[in-house]
Design a protein around this motif. Structure first.
Motif, PDB file in Angstrom:
ATOM      1  N   LEU A 172     -42.186  28.603  52.831  1.00 59.23           N
ATOM      2  CA  LEU A 172     -40.738  28.459  52.502  1.00 59.23           C
ATOM      3  C   LEU A 172     -40.158  29.846  53.325  1.00 59.23           C
ATOM      4  O   LEU A 172     -38.729  29.754  53.100  1.00 59.23           O
ATOM      5  N   HIS A 173     -40.636  30.245  54.125  1.00 59.77           N
ATOM      6  CA  HIS A 173     -40.194  31.454  54.854  1.00 59.77           C
ATOM      7  C   HIS A 173     -40.921  31.632  56.195  1.00 59.77           C
ATOM      8  O   HIS A 173     -41.795  32.303  56.171  1.00 59.77           O
ATOM      9  N   THR A 174     -40.357  31.230  57.234  1.00 57.63           N
ATOM     10  CA  THR A 174     -40.916  31.645  58.657  1.00 57.63           C
ATOM     11  C   THR A 174     -39.789  31.708  59.722  1.00 57.63           C
ATOM     12  O   THR A 174     -38.726  31.276  59.667  1.00 57.63           O
ATOM     13  N   ASP A 196     -34.739  31.335  60.055  1.00 60.13           N
ATOM     14  CA  ASP A 196     -34.527  32.421  60.994  1.00 60.13           C
ATOM     15  C   ASP A 196     -33.326  33.393  60.349  1.00 60.13           C
ATOM     16  O   ASP A 196     -32.601  32.745  59.639  1.00 60.13           O
ATOM     17  N   HIS A 197     -33.342  34.705  60.752  1.00 56.31           N
ATOM     18  CA  HIS A 197     -32.243  35.522  60.601  1.00 56.31           C
ATOM     19  C   HIS A 197     -30.994  34.711  61.179  1.00 56.31           C
ATOM     20  O   HIS A 197     -30.952  34.690  62.288  1.00 56.31           O
ATOM     21  N   ASP A 198     -30.087  34.481  60.216  1.00 55.83           N
ATOM     22  CA  ASP A 198     -28.620  33.892  60.794  1.00 55.83           C
ATOM     23  C   ASP A 198     -28.726  32.916  61.627  1.00 55.83           C
ATOM     24  O   ASP A 198     -27.850  32.923  62.511  1.00 55.83           O
ATOM     25  N   VAL A 209     -32.516  29.111  56.312  1.00 58.07           N
ATOM     26  CA  VAL A 209     -31.913  30.203  57.073  1.00 58.07           C
ATOM     27  C   VAL A 209     -32.215  31.614  56.189  1.00 58.07           C
ATOM     28  O   VAL A 209     -32.265  31.475  55.032  1.00 58.07           O
ATOM     29  N   GLU A 210     -32.173  32.713  56.892  1.00 57.45           N
ATOM     30  CA  GLU A 210     -32.193  34.092  56.257  1.00 57.45           C
ATOM     31  C   GLU A 210     -31.014  34.628  56.349  1.00 57.45           C
ATOM     32  O   GLU A 210     -30.929  35.054  57.597  1.00 57.45           O
ATOM     33  N   ILE A 211     -30.329  35.008  55.617  1.00 55.89           N
ATOM     34  CA  ILE A 211     -29.032  35.764  55.523  1.00 55.89           C
ATOM     35  C   ILE A 211     -28.949  37.214  55.310  1.00 55.89           C
ATOM     36  O   ILE A 211     -29.236  37.358  54.125  1.00 55.89           O
ATOM     37  N   ILE A 256     -29.607  43.176  51.710  1.00 57.07           N
ATOM     38  CA  ILE A 256     -30.476  42.453  50.928  1.00 57.07           C
ATOM     39  C   ILE A 256     -30.387  41.145  51.612  1.00 57.07           C
ATOM     40  O   ILE A 256     -29.371  40.608  52.169  1.00 57.07           O
ATOM     41  N   HIS A 257     -31.551  40.415  51.880  1.00 56.19           N
ATOM     42  CA  HIS A 257     -31.819  39.044  52.435  1.00 56.19           C
ATOM     43  C   HIS A 257     -31.689  38.012  51.353  1.00 56.19           C
ATOM     44  O   HIS A 257     -32.464  37.798  50.576  1.00 56.19           O
ATOM     45  N   VAL A 258     -30.987  36.940  51.960  1.00 51.97           N
ATOM     46  CA  VAL A 258     -30.602  35.885  50.988  1.00 51.97           C
ATOM     47  C   VAL A 258     -31.076  34.337  51.740  1.00 51.97           C
ATOM     48  O   VAL A 258     -30.453  34.272  52.826  1.00 51.97           O
ATOM     49  N   ALA A 303     -34.713  36.880  48.931  1.00 50.68           N
ATOM     50  CA  ALA A 303     -36.121  37.076  49.625  1.00 50.68           C
ATOM     51  C   ALA A 303     -36.700  38.308  49.318  1.00 50.68           C
ATOM     52  O   ALA A 303     -35.697  39.235  48.676  1.00 50.68           O
ATOM     53  N   HIS A 304     -37.965  38.327  49.155  1.00 50.32           N
ATOM     54  CA  HIS A 304     -38.826  39.470  48.889  1.00 50.32           C
ATOM     55  C   HIS A 304     -37.984  40.642  48.134  1.00 50.32           C
ATOM     56  O   HIS A 304     -38.017  41.704  48.665  1.00 50.32           O
ATOM     57  N   PRO A 305     -37.887  40.289  46.937  1.00 49.39           N
ATOM     58  CA  PRO A 305     -37.286  41.238  45.849  1.00 49.39           C
ATOM     59  C   PRO A 305     -37.964  42.743  45.842  1.00 49.39           C
ATOM     60  O   PRO A 305     -37.329  43.666  45.528  1.00 49.39           O
ATOM     61  N   SER A 337     -44.270  33.036  53.806  1.00 54.57           N
ATOM     62  CA  SER A 337     -44.980  34.182  54.141  1.00 54.57           C
ATOM     63  C   SER A 337     -44.293  35.173  54.845  1.00 54.57           C
ATOM     64  O   SER A 337     -44.736  36.299  55.174  1.00 54.57           O
ATOM     65  N   ASP A 338     -43.104  34.844  55.422  1.00 59.70           N
ATOM     66  CA  ASP A 338     -42.373  35.475  56.083  1.00 59.70           C
ATOM     67  C   ASP A 338     -42.944  35.669  57.666  1.00 59.70           C
ATOM     68  O   ASP A 338     -42.824  36.787  58.085  1.00 59.70           O
ATOM     69  N   PHE A 339     -43.693  34.662  58.162  1.00 59.98           N
ATOM     70  CA  PHE A 339     -44.390  34.640  59.258  1.00 59.98           C
ATOM     71  C   PHE A 339     -43.332  35.119  60.471  1.00 59.98           C
ATOM     72  O   PHE A 339     -42.138  34.377  60.246  1.00 59.98           O
TER      73      PHE A 339
END
Ligand code: AMP
Ligand code: MN
Ligand code: MN
Ligand code: MN
Length: 286
Positions: free
Chosen positions: A6-8, A38-40, A63-65, A74-76, A188-190, A245-247
């Motif tokens: 759930l994170h690529t 993806d970032h933003d 999305v990763e904001i 901080i990534h949300v 994300a990834h605390p 994974s944050d692949f």
């Protein structure tokens, strides 16, 4: 645990693969539920068609904001977001502009020392969200650093020679837009923010207050003790537990798609695949 990631990232931000190659790789690795975050940018989701999706794979829009909280980034993550939502689109447009402004500032600093070509290089990339990783690659290609890591350490990182900050939104702006877009906001990834226990608690408190519903508990490279303690934190804050994974690239095989541990027992019944939004529309094979 279902076969999830759930994170690529794709090349719409700082990932190495096109959306098509990303979904092919996920499928080959046995993934059944893949969120592209993806970032933003939600460009990857927009670009995919049912014909691009291998049988047995379901793509969850995400999305990763990047946000700013107490001076830190901080990534949300937003999962299950409606990518056509006006509020979310507006926020992502501003975030992409903030990324471009930061790149222009770095470009100015490079010009001042006689290094041209950064903006032209960035314009030639397929990304919608310019990352410092792209800028690091430019510096490496032009011989100003030996590798990405060095580029960050000496040039782009907080104390680097050409460091520039981006004007990110606040956590509450991100969670509001995600909720407006019917999504689930996930911290994300605390453990990557290097916060004391007390500040991490404050962050979780404020994140939840702002409408955050979940946190990542399992991700790449987590040792079992940290995993267990994140599981306990997740339960104690009443959040849903996510896993991703944050692949970014096949070159980092320790962060490959789906390469994550099972959720710890303490938060298994709060796994995000039990969330009411889990069954919401996603993209599958034609
Ligand atoms: P951005 O979102 O454009 O500011 O880029 C942040 C990304 O740059 C992070 O997600 C990391 O992948 C990478 N990054 C940040 N700091 C470093 C560092 N010190 N060394 C290597 N990569 C870094
Ligand atoms: Mn990245
Ligand atoms: Mn991140
Ligand atoms: Mn990420």
């Amino acid at each position: 645990m279902p076969a999830v990631d759930l994170h690529t990232h794709s090349w719409y931000s700082d990932g190495a693969l096109s959306p098509e190659a990303l979904v092919q790789r996920a499928s080959a690795l046995g993934i059944e539920h893949l969120a592209i975050t993806d970032h933003d940018s939600v460009g990857a989701w927009r670009s995919l068609r049912p014909n691009d999706i291998p049988a047995g794979l379901r793509i969850i829009p995400g999305v990763e904001i990047s946000t700013l909280w107490e001076g830190r980034e901080i990534h949300v993550l937003g999962l299950f977001v409606d990518c056509d939502n006006v509020d979310l689109s507006e926020l992502l447009k501003n975030q992409q502009l903030a990324r471009k402004d930061r790149a222009r500032e770095i470009h100015g600093r490079l010009l001042a020392v006689g290094v041209g070509g950064l903006m032209e290089y960035l314009d030639g990339l397929p990304c919608e969200a310019i990352s410092r990783n792209h800028i690091a690659d430019f510096l490496v290609r032009n011989g100003h650093a030996g590798n990405r890591q060095q580029a960050f350490k000496r040039l782009l990182g907080a104390r680097g020679r050409y460091a520039a900050k981006a004007n990110w939104c606040r956590i509450s702006d991100a969670t509001r837009s995600i909720r407006q877009a019917s999504g689930v906001a996930v911290l994300a990834h605390p453990d990557r923010y290097r916060l004391s226990r007390a500040r991490l608690s404050k962050l979780l408190e404020e994140f939840r207050e702002a409408g955050g519903e979940a946190m990542e508990v399992s991700y790449s490279n987590l040792n079992p003790d940290v995993l267990r303690s994140l599981g306990e934190l997740c339960t104690s804050y009443g959040l849903w537990a996510s896993a991703g994974s944050d692949f970014h690239t096949p070159a980092r095989e320790w962060m490959d798609i789906g390469r994550i541990r099972h959720l710890p027992a303490s938060c298994r019944d709060r796994a995000i695949w039990h969330h009411p939004r889990w069954g919401s529309p996603a993209l599958s094979a034609a």
